[in-house]
Every structure is written in C-alpha cells, then in structure tokens.
Enzyme design. Structure first.
Site, PDB file in Angstrom:
ATOM      1  CE1 TYR A 117      -3.942   1.895   0.484  1.00  0.00           C
ATOM      2  CE2 TYR A 117      -2.553   3.499   1.803  1.00  0.00           C
ATOM      3  CZ  TYR A 117      -3.785   3.079   1.260  1.00  0.00           C
ATOM      4  OH  TYR A 117      -4.628   4.341   0.947  1.00  0.00           O
ATOM      5  CG  PHE A 120      -7.070  17.251 -24.093  1.00  0.00           C
ATOM      6  CD1 PHE A 120      -7.203  16.615 -25.556  1.00  0.00           C
ATOM      7  CD2 PHE A 120      -7.434  16.109 -23.104  1.00  0.00           C
ATOM      8  CE1 PHE A 120      -7.719  15.532 -25.552  1.00  0.00           C
ATOM      9  CE2 PHE A 120      -8.102  14.923 -23.136  1.00  0.00           C
ATOM     10  CZ  PHE A 120      -8.167  14.754 -24.732  1.00  0.00           C
ATOM     11  CG  ASP A 121     -11.605  16.976 -24.706  1.00  0.00           C
ATOM     12  OD1 ASP A 121     -10.766  16.462 -24.106  1.00  0.00           O
ATOM     13  OD2 ASP A 121     -12.407  16.358 -25.403  1.00  0.00           O
ATOM     14  CG  ASP A 170      -2.150  18.705 -20.472  1.00  0.00           C
ATOM     15  OD1 ASP A 170      -1.571  17.585 -20.196  1.00  0.00           O
ATOM     16  OD2 ASP A 170      -3.180  19.020 -20.793  1.00  0.00           O
ATOM     17  CB  ALA A 185      -0.065  13.592 -22.979  1.00  0.00           C
ATOM     18  CE  LYS A 229      -3.310  10.775 -24.184  1.00  0.00           C
ATOM     19  NZ  LYS A 229      -3.974  10.906 -23.085  1.00  0.00           N
ATOM     20  CG  HIS A 262     -17.601  13.732 -28.851  1.00  0.00           C
ATOM     21  ND1 HIS A 262     -17.653  14.828 -28.024  1.00  0.00           N
ATOM     22  CD2 HIS A 262     -16.457  13.106 -28.521  1.00  0.00           C
ATOM     23  CE1 HIS A 262     -16.700  14.641 -26.946  1.00  0.00           C
ATOM     24  NE2 HIS A 262     -15.982  13.745 -27.398  1.00  0.00           N
TER      25      HIS A 262
HETATM   26  C1  LIG Z   1      -3.037  16.805 -23.677  1.00  0.00           C
HETATM   27  C2  LIG Z   1      -3.888  16.096 -22.868  1.00  0.00           C
HETATM   28  N1  LIG Z   1      -4.013  16.203 -21.878  1.00  0.00           N
HETATM   29  C3  LIG Z   1      -4.937  15.356 -20.611  1.00  0.00           C
HETATM   30  C4  LIG Z   1      -5.182  14.431 -21.571  1.00  0.00           C
HETATM   31  C5  LIG Z   1      -6.217  13.360 -20.280  1.00  0.00           C
HETATM   32  O1  LIG Z   1      -5.507  12.276 -20.223  1.00  0.00           O
HETATM   33  P1  LIG Z   1      -6.219  10.976 -19.749  1.00  0.00           P
HETATM   34  O2  LIG Z   1      -7.040  10.429 -20.631  1.00  0.00           O
HETATM   35  O3  LIG Z   1      -5.193  10.120 -19.205  1.00  0.00           O
HETATM   36  O4  LIG Z   1      -7.231  11.232 -18.660  1.00  0.00           O
HETATM   37  C6  LIG Z   1      -4.949  13.924 -22.599  1.00  0.00           C
HETATM   38  C7  LIG Z   1      -5.600  12.708 -23.281  1.00  0.00           C
HETATM   39  O5  LIG Z   1      -5.653  12.410 -24.477  1.00  0.00           O
HETATM   40  C8  LIG Z   1      -4.303  14.798 -23.567  1.00  0.00           C
HETATM   41  O6  LIG Z   1      -4.020  14.358 -24.825  1.00  0.00           O
END
Ligand SMILES: Cc1ncc(COP(=O)(O)O)c(C=O)c1O
Length: 466
Positions: A74, A128-129, A219, A221, A262, A452
């Site tokens: 843990y 990102f969204d 951010d 990824a 990613k 979507h």
């Molecule tokens: C630039 C970026 N930030 C954040 C995220 C969110 O990550 P997760 O899908 O692991 O929650 C993504 C996912 O595609 C992303 O491309």
C-alpha cells in the site's frame, strides 16, 4: 543502416492479436446498430482502430516482465521507488505524484492552484478538452494564446504549437496578473493537430511568466515526441540527445501534469511533477483524498512498475524516429493522393481537413459523414474532431465553430505496421475520391454535454441539393 525512405519498425513481434475482418454488409449492420456513432461500435467490428493514441499502445517484453515484479504494498512499494527515481531523473523534478490518469492529475493541480473567488484565467496553446473541463470545474476559464502560425493548415512552419508571447501579454493586461495563477503549455499541442512546441518558443513564454511572476506548467502527455521534433527541427539541437532535450524542456517549467497513456507507453496512469515542496504537499493531500496514498495514486503497483520502464523506453531515438516517421508516412501518402490534411503531420496523428475536403454544409456534420464512410469502406475507425466534438454554445444554442473541422487518424504506439498504414491510406483515399456520394447526418439523439460520445444519428440525403 541502409538508406530507406521511412524507418522500419525497430522491434519484432512476440505476441499477436488477431484483427477482426468484416464484410461491408456486416459493417453496415454494425453501424446501424450503433445508431451511426463510431464510439458505439464494438471493437470486435473494427479492423484498424485509429480512434485514439491514448492507452492503446503495446507494451514491450521488458514492461510485461516488470508487471510480474509489481509490488502491491500500500505504501512505499518497490515499484514506487523505481518510478520515483526514474521520473526524477527523466524530468529533473524532485516531487513526483502518481494519479490514476491525466485528468486525475489535472484535477489535483487545478483544484490546488486555482482560487475560484478570483475568477482565474489559464492561458495556453489550446487546452485539451478534459484539461479545460477541469480548469472550469475549479472555477477558471482557459484562454487560447496559440500563435497565428497555427491558422495556416498548409504551411511548412515547424512549430505550429508555439504560444504567442504577444497574445499572452495581451491576456495578462486584459485580465490582470492576479487572475492568472499559472500558464499551461501542452506538448505536443493536441487540439492544434498535434503540432510541436519549440524550445525557443517555450523560453519566450518563460520570460513573460518571469516578468509577471506567473508559474509555468506543462500538460506533458507527449513530452518525448515533442522533444524529438525539437531535435530534428530546431536549429542547433541535432546533437543533443532526446533525454537531454526532455530535461531542457522541463528545466523551463515549475511542474507538469501528464497522462502516462501516451508517452508513458502504458495503458493507464498519470503523474503530477513539480519543484516546490509546499505545492507538492498540497497536491499530495488532495491526491490522498481523490486518488489514493501518494506512492500509488490510483494505480496498481504493477502499473507503476510498467510506467517506470516505459518512461525510459520512450526516450529511445530509434523508436521515436520510427514513431514520428510512421505518422509522417501516413500523412504524406494521403497528401500525395490529394486528401487535404493539416500540414506538416504532428507526432501522434494525421488530421484530415474536412472543411477543405467536402462541400457538405456544416449543419449536416460532414466530419461524422466522412468518419462513418471510412468505417463502412474498410472497417477503419477514425474520429471527428470538429463541429460535433466542439458542442453547442450554451448561450446561443448554436454549434460552436472550431478553428478547423477535422477527422483525426490517431496512431496507437507500437501497434500497427507500415502495411496497416497502406491499408488505411487506400481506404481513406477511396472515400475521398467518392466524396460526392457522401450524405450528411442529423442527430436523432443529442446529449447536452460531450455529445460526440453517445449521440445517435441518421443520414440526410443532400445529393443533388448541394
Ligand atoms: C494533452 C492531454 N492532456 C490530458 C489528457 C487526459 O489524459 P487521460 O486520458 O489520461 O485522462 C489527454 C488525453 O488524451 C491529452 O491528450
């Protein structure tokens, strides 16, 4: 190495997964049953899946081996110690906090750093969204400061993901520095067609941030793909290793959130990294509430062990050369066949410029029509990143108009070969060549948010009425 146009896969295949192969009749029934929504199509009906590059990659034998050695203690597991020391070395950050995925990491950072009473504003290069969603959840708004270079879909400009320092200054003077708790640069810029951000561009943003005392975050990824673009496109960087460039990138920021799905080369996970102890303590407290104890943060010990290996494997330059080369191969072949794409191709995906490709009115969602036609043609799943994804303006009820109406072909890491890409090229090209036959769609069910994912559609026949 022999002189070849595109790098071959720098790995050989040890385990295989049979891909489903279907007939056109079967696909028509599958899509009908899915109410015309590609997200509702079961994976057993898909031959090549380019829906996303997130969490869809293949792990290496070393990662599968690490899974077996995962320590499920843990607190303070051996797997955590390995991840902690690896991430500290790769990113050059002292504090590492795991989260269950990227949006979990974003949730922690924004709830800790945003004070909703101040109506916070987060400038960036197109959030990102889910990142935007978490900024808004924490009481803030995102503002896009990407440069005008992102507006030309055809130019060779090498770093279309760069933020504009001038736009950042304008945002600071418009909203006031006290409303800006941080600036966030996404590497690579996912919402701007996966375009990279230059080291020079990052430095300029850092200078503005320093002038006003604003923290700068990533951010991150796709941090390794971004570093590879810097190595191959930015002046004076060719002799640096990708590992060095990753450190140079992170040396410019105060911290980062990251989806490990990613460039972590794993199927699930996320991280927050930072320099400041007080910030880490706040994040870890919030993390304990929402993600779990700070040495596992919502992940199994075995997931953490695989990530520790993935963070090193992703720095392999032969891998990155092939990865970026595969995306470029797909993009170039489509372009050669006349399909309009956002140029140059980014690291993880090729984006078809639907606004240019089709003359269907936007009211019948041409991106959905195109993506569905690609599925029917060859069982290839691609994804509209356009008007439907952008949703409706809550005030007017009208469809939002994104910068581009796109269909994205996102390539999972280490999963598909060049022959698969040739098949995708042939499938997409055939749909493009027969584009006059495409019908638009209308909603038969439209959810109020994130439409979507679960919408239902029917075709509208506009043939002869365009
Ligand atoms: C630039 C970026 N930030 C954040 C995220 C969110 O990550 P997760 O899908 O692991 O929650 C993504 C996912 O595609 C992303 O491309």
């Amino acid at each position: 190495m022999a002189d070849i146009c595109y790098p071959f896969e720098p790995f050989k295949i040890k385990t295989i997964e049979r891909v489903p192969i279907t007939t056109r009749d079967e696909r028509e029934k599958i899509l009908r049953d899915a109410k015309g929504n590609i997200f509702r199509v079961p994976a057993r009906g898909i031959t090549i899946d380019l829906l996303t590059d997130s969490g869809t990659g293949a792990m290496s034998d070393a990662q599968w081996g690490a899974l077996l050695q995962g320590d499920e203690s843990y607190a303070g597991s051996k797997s955590w110690e390995l991840l902690n020391s690896t991430a500290q070395e790769v990113f050059g950050m002292p504090y590492i906090l795991p989260a269950h995925r990227g949006r979990g990491a974003g949730h922690l950072l924004f709830t800790v750093m945003l004070d909703r009473d101040k109506k916070p504003v987060i400038p960036g290069n197109g959030h990102f969204d889910t990142t935007s969603g978490h900024i808004e959840w924490a009481g803030g708004i995102g503002v896009d400061c990407i440069g005008e270079w992102a507006d030309d879909p055809d130019s060779d400009y090498p770093f279309k993901g760069d933020m504009s320092p001038e736009k950042l200054r304008e945002v600071i003077s418009e909203y006031g520095v006290e409303r800006i708790p941080l600036v966030l640069i996404t590497i690579t810029a996912n919402t701007a067609a996966g375009q990279p951000v230059s080291l020079g561009g990052m430095k300029k943003i850092r200078e503005v941030c320093d002038e006003y005392g604003i923290p700068l975050f990533f951010d991150a990824a796709r941090f390794a793909e971004n570093a590879y673009f810097i190595k191959t496109r930015e002046k004076g960087m060719a002799d640096k290793s990708v590992a060095e460039i990753v450190r140079m990138q992170f040396d410019l920021v105060d911290g980062a959130v990251m989806s490990s799905k990613k460039d972590g080369l794993v199927n699930i996970g996320g991280l927050v990294v930072c320099r400041d102890r007080e910030l880490y303590r706040k994040l870890a407290t919030m993390g304990t509430l929402f993600e779990g104890f700070p040495t596992y943060g919502g992940q199994a010990g075995r997931d953490i062990a695989a990530l520790a290996v993935g963070l090193r494997e992703v720095l392999d330059e032969e891998y990155l050369r092939w990865r970026v080369g595969q995306t470029r191969y797909l993009g170039e072949r489509l372009k050669d066949n006349g399909v309009p794409i956002i140029w140059p191709p980014g690291g993880h995906a090729v984006y078809i410029n639907i606004g240019k490709a089709l003359d269907l009115p936007t009211s019948v969602y041409p991106g959905i029509a195109f993506q569905n036609a690609v599925y029917l043609e060859g069982g290839v799943r691609v994804c509209e990143i356009g008007i439907v994804l952008a949703g409706r303006d809550p005030e007017t009820g009208e469809d939002r108009k994104p910068r581009y109406d796109l269909v994205r072909l996102a390539i999972p890491r280490r999963v598909y070969t060049q022959t698969h890409m040739d098949y995708v090229v042939n499938t997409v090209t055939k749909v493009y060549e027969n584009r006059e036959e495409l019908k638009g769609v209308r909603f038969t069910y439209e959810p109020p948010v994130l439409r979507h994912f679960t919408a239902e559609y029917e075709e509208v026949n506009l043939v002869g009425k365009r």
